[in-house]
Write a protein that holds these residues in place. Sequence first.
Motif, short mmCIF file in Angstrom:
data_model
loop_
_atom_site.label_atom_id
_atom_site.label_comp_id
_atom_site.label_asym_id
_atom_site.label_seq_id
_atom_site.Cartn_x
_atom_site.Cartn_y
_atom_site.Cartn_z
N PHE A 1 -22.52 68.45 8.57
CA PHE A 1 -23.81 68.06 7.99
C PHE A 1 -23.60 66.80 7.15
CE2 PHE A 1 -23.58 72.63 8.51
CZ PHE A 1 -24.75 72.93 9.20
N ALA A 2 -24.53 65.87 7.26
CA ALA A 2 -24.41 64.62 6.50
C ALA A 2 -25.78 63.99 6.33
CB ALA A 2 -23.48 63.65 7.23
N ASP A 3 -25.82 62.92 5.55
CA ASP A 3 -27.07 62.18 5.38
C ASP A 3 -27.28 61.18 6.51
OD1 ASP A 3 -24.84 60.79 4.53
OD2 ASP A 3 -25.90 59.70 2.96
N ALA A 4 -26.17 60.76 7.18
CA ALA A 4 -26.25 59.77 8.25
C ALA A 4 -24.95 59.82 9.06
CB ALA A 4 -26.46 58.37 7.68
N PRO A 5 -24.95 59.28 10.30
CA PRO A 5 -23.71 59.24 11.08
C PRO A 5 -22.62 58.45 10.35
CG PRO A 5 -25.61 58.77 12.47
CD PRO A 5 -26.11 58.77 11.07
N GLY A 6 -21.39 58.96 10.40
CA GLY A 6 -20.27 58.26 9.76
C GLY A 6 -20.22 58.39 8.26
N ARG B 1 -24.77 71.18 2.08
CA ARG B 1 -24.69 70.79 0.68
C ARG B 1 -26.05 70.34 0.15
NH1 ARG B 1 -19.75 66.66 0.02
NH2 ARG B 1 -20.50 66.81 -2.14
N ARG B 2 -26.30 70.66 -1.11
CA ARG B 2 -27.52 70.21 -1.78
C ARG B 2 -27.16 69.75 -3.19
NH1 ARG B 2 -28.45 75.12 0.04
NH2 ARG B 2 -28.77 75.98 -2.05
N ASP B 3 -26.11 68.94 -3.28
CA ASP B 3 -25.63 68.46 -4.57
C ASP B 3 -26.74 67.74 -5.34
OD1 ASP B 3 -23.61 68.63 -2.53
OD2 ASP B 3 -22.17 67.87 -3.96
N SER B 4 -26.73 67.87 -6.65
CA SER B 4 -27.72 67.16 -7.47
C SER B 4 -27.52 65.65 -7.36
CB SER B 4 -27.59 67.60 -8.93
OG SER B 4 -26.27 67.39 -9.41
N TYR B 5 -26.30 65.21 -7.06
CA TYR B 5 -26.01 63.78 -6.96
C TYR B 5 -26.43 63.22 -5.61
CZ TYR B 5 -23.38 59.38 -7.17
OH TYR B 5 -23.03 58.06 -7.15
N PHE B 6 -26.08 63.92 -4.50
CA PHE B 6 -26.35 63.42 -3.16
C PHE B 6 -27.69 63.89 -2.60
CE2 PHE B 6 -21.61 63.43 -3.14
CZ PHE B 6 -21.44 62.07 -2.98
N GLY B 7 -28.21 64.99 -3.11
CA GLY B 7 -29.44 65.54 -2.56
C GLY B 7 -29.16 66.37 -1.32
N ASP B 8 -30.17 66.50 -0.47
CA ASP B 8 -30.04 67.31 0.74
C ASP B 8 -29.17 66.58 1.76
OD1 ASP B 8 -30.28 68.94 2.90
OD2 ASP B 8 -32.46 68.94 2.97
N MET B 9 -28.03 67.22 2.11
CA MET B 9 -27.08 66.58 3.02
C MET B 9 -27.15 67.17 4.42
SD MET B 9 -25.29 64.20 1.54
CE MET B 9 -23.86 64.19 2.61
N THR B 10 -28.34 67.52 4.89
CA THR B 10 -28.45 68.15 6.21
C THR B 10 -29.29 67.33 7.18
OG1 THR B 10 -30.37 69.46 5.53
CG2 THR B 10 -28.20 70.44 5.18
N ALA B 11 -29.62 66.08 6.83
CA ALA B 11 -30.48 65.26 7.68
C ALA B 11 -29.84 64.98 9.04
CB ALA B 11 -30.82 63.95 6.98
N HIS B 12 -28.52 64.79 9.06
CA HIS B 12 -27.80 64.49 10.30
C HIS B 12 -26.81 65.62 10.58
CE1 HIS B 12 -25.97 62.14 13.50
NE2 HIS B 12 -24.80 62.42 12.98
N GLN B 13 -26.82 66.15 11.80
CA GLN B 13 -25.93 67.25 12.17
C GLN B 13 -25.26 66.95 13.50
OE1 GLN B 13 -27.96 71.04 11.93
NE2 GLN B 13 -29.14 70.43 10.14
N GLU B 14 -23.99 67.28 13.58
CA GLU B 14 -23.22 67.07 14.81
C GLU B 14 -22.30 68.26 15.06
OE1 GLU B 14 -22.09 62.58 15.65
OE2 GLU B 14 -21.63 63.09 13.58
N LYS B 15 -22.16 68.64 16.31
CA LYS B 15 -21.20 69.67 16.70
C LYS B 15 -19.86 68.99 16.97
CE LYS B 15 -21.12 74.19 17.87
NZ LYS B 15 -21.71 75.29 17.08
N VAL B 16 -18.80 69.48 16.36
CA VAL B 16 -17.49 68.83 16.50
C VAL B 16 -16.41 69.87 16.77
CG1 VAL B 16 -18.14 66.94 14.96
CG2 VAL B 16 -17.00 68.96 14.02
N PRO B 17 -15.31 69.45 17.42
CA PRO B 17 -14.18 70.37 17.61
C PRO B 17 -13.42 70.57 16.30
CG PRO B 17 -13.64 68.20 18.46
CD PRO B 17 -15.09 68.15 18.07
N VAL B 18 -12.73 71.69 16.22
CA VAL B 18 -11.96 72.03 15.02
C VAL B 18 -10.53 72.39 15.41
CG1 VAL B 18 -11.75 73.60 13.06
CG2 VAL B 18 -14.02 72.89 13.84
N THR B 19 -9.57 71.87 14.67
CA THR B 19 -8.17 72.19 14.88
C THR B 19 -7.57 72.68 13.57
OG1 THR B 19 -6.07 71.38 15.81
CG2 THR B 19 -7.32 69.86 14.40
N THR B 20 -6.27 72.98 13.58
CA THR B 20 -5.57 73.39 12.36
C THR B 20 -4.34 72.50 12.18
OG1 THR B 20 -4.06 74.99 13.40
CG2 THR B 20 -6.26 75.78 12.79
N ILE B 21 -3.84 72.44 10.97
CA ILE B 21 -2.62 71.68 10.70
C ILE B 21 -1.45 72.26 11.48
CG2 ILE B 21 -0.96 71.00 8.92
CD1 ILE B 21 -3.64 69.55 8.74
#
Length: 276
Positions: free
Chosen positions: A136-141, A150-170
Amino acid sequence: MQVHEAGLLGRTAKAAAPQLCRLASSRRIRQGTRLLEVYLEILQGRGAGTGWDLHGEIVAARRCLRGVDAPVVFDVGANYGQWSTGLRTALGRRTGRFFLFEPQPACQSALARAQVPNQVVIPAAVSDEEGSATIFADAPGSGVASVHRRRDSYFGDMTAHQEKVPVTTIDREVERWGIERIDLLKLDIEGAELQALRGAGCSLGDGKVTTIAFEFGSANVYSRTFFRDFWDLLTPLGYRLWRICPGGLLLPVREYTEELEHFRGVSNYVASLKPA
């Protein structure tokens, strides 16, 4: 005499509290006090990593790599590679290997175009198990994209942009690339740092990860993680912790206290198996 004076001072301070409270509650005084409070916290490294002291983070990272000729660096949450580029320049050499983990396609294309020698771009988020996730982010990149809503008081609503991504582990990537050691594991993944460390359980337990640089702050509210979780995970494994202060000064964290649960902005920490 000293005990008497201390008791008298305490009683005087308590008696004056109601009047001082009314004074401190005025809007002008409150605003000034808050700014002073934030500044004093930043001088101790609390909240000092909120984007304005990247140079200090790089100074601290370079210090942690002293004596390492060809470092192996995992940059987890590489974004556009600002931190890795700065560290390469600070090290002043072309040797070593940098593994840049970045799930956002907008950033991956920029990292690929950079064509930095000995750089490997891993197009995935990092967590405690393999699979997929939504970021979840405010914009791509975005530099504050997160797998947590996230809904931080500093950044605001951080769900405007959503992407499905792969996940790995260290641990998976250590096995995949045949890595014998990680000299510096940097984690800047907006609240998912503890999950990433849990996904590095084998590497941490085997002592393969010499130094860890990680963030702690407002995003941890949304991942429901506390500094206590990091302390309880890392200190039994022999890691010692420092907080990065402005300019790259390392302030030792010798014991856990609740003051470390600081969620205003971002604080940067170093955990290392060797002296800083």
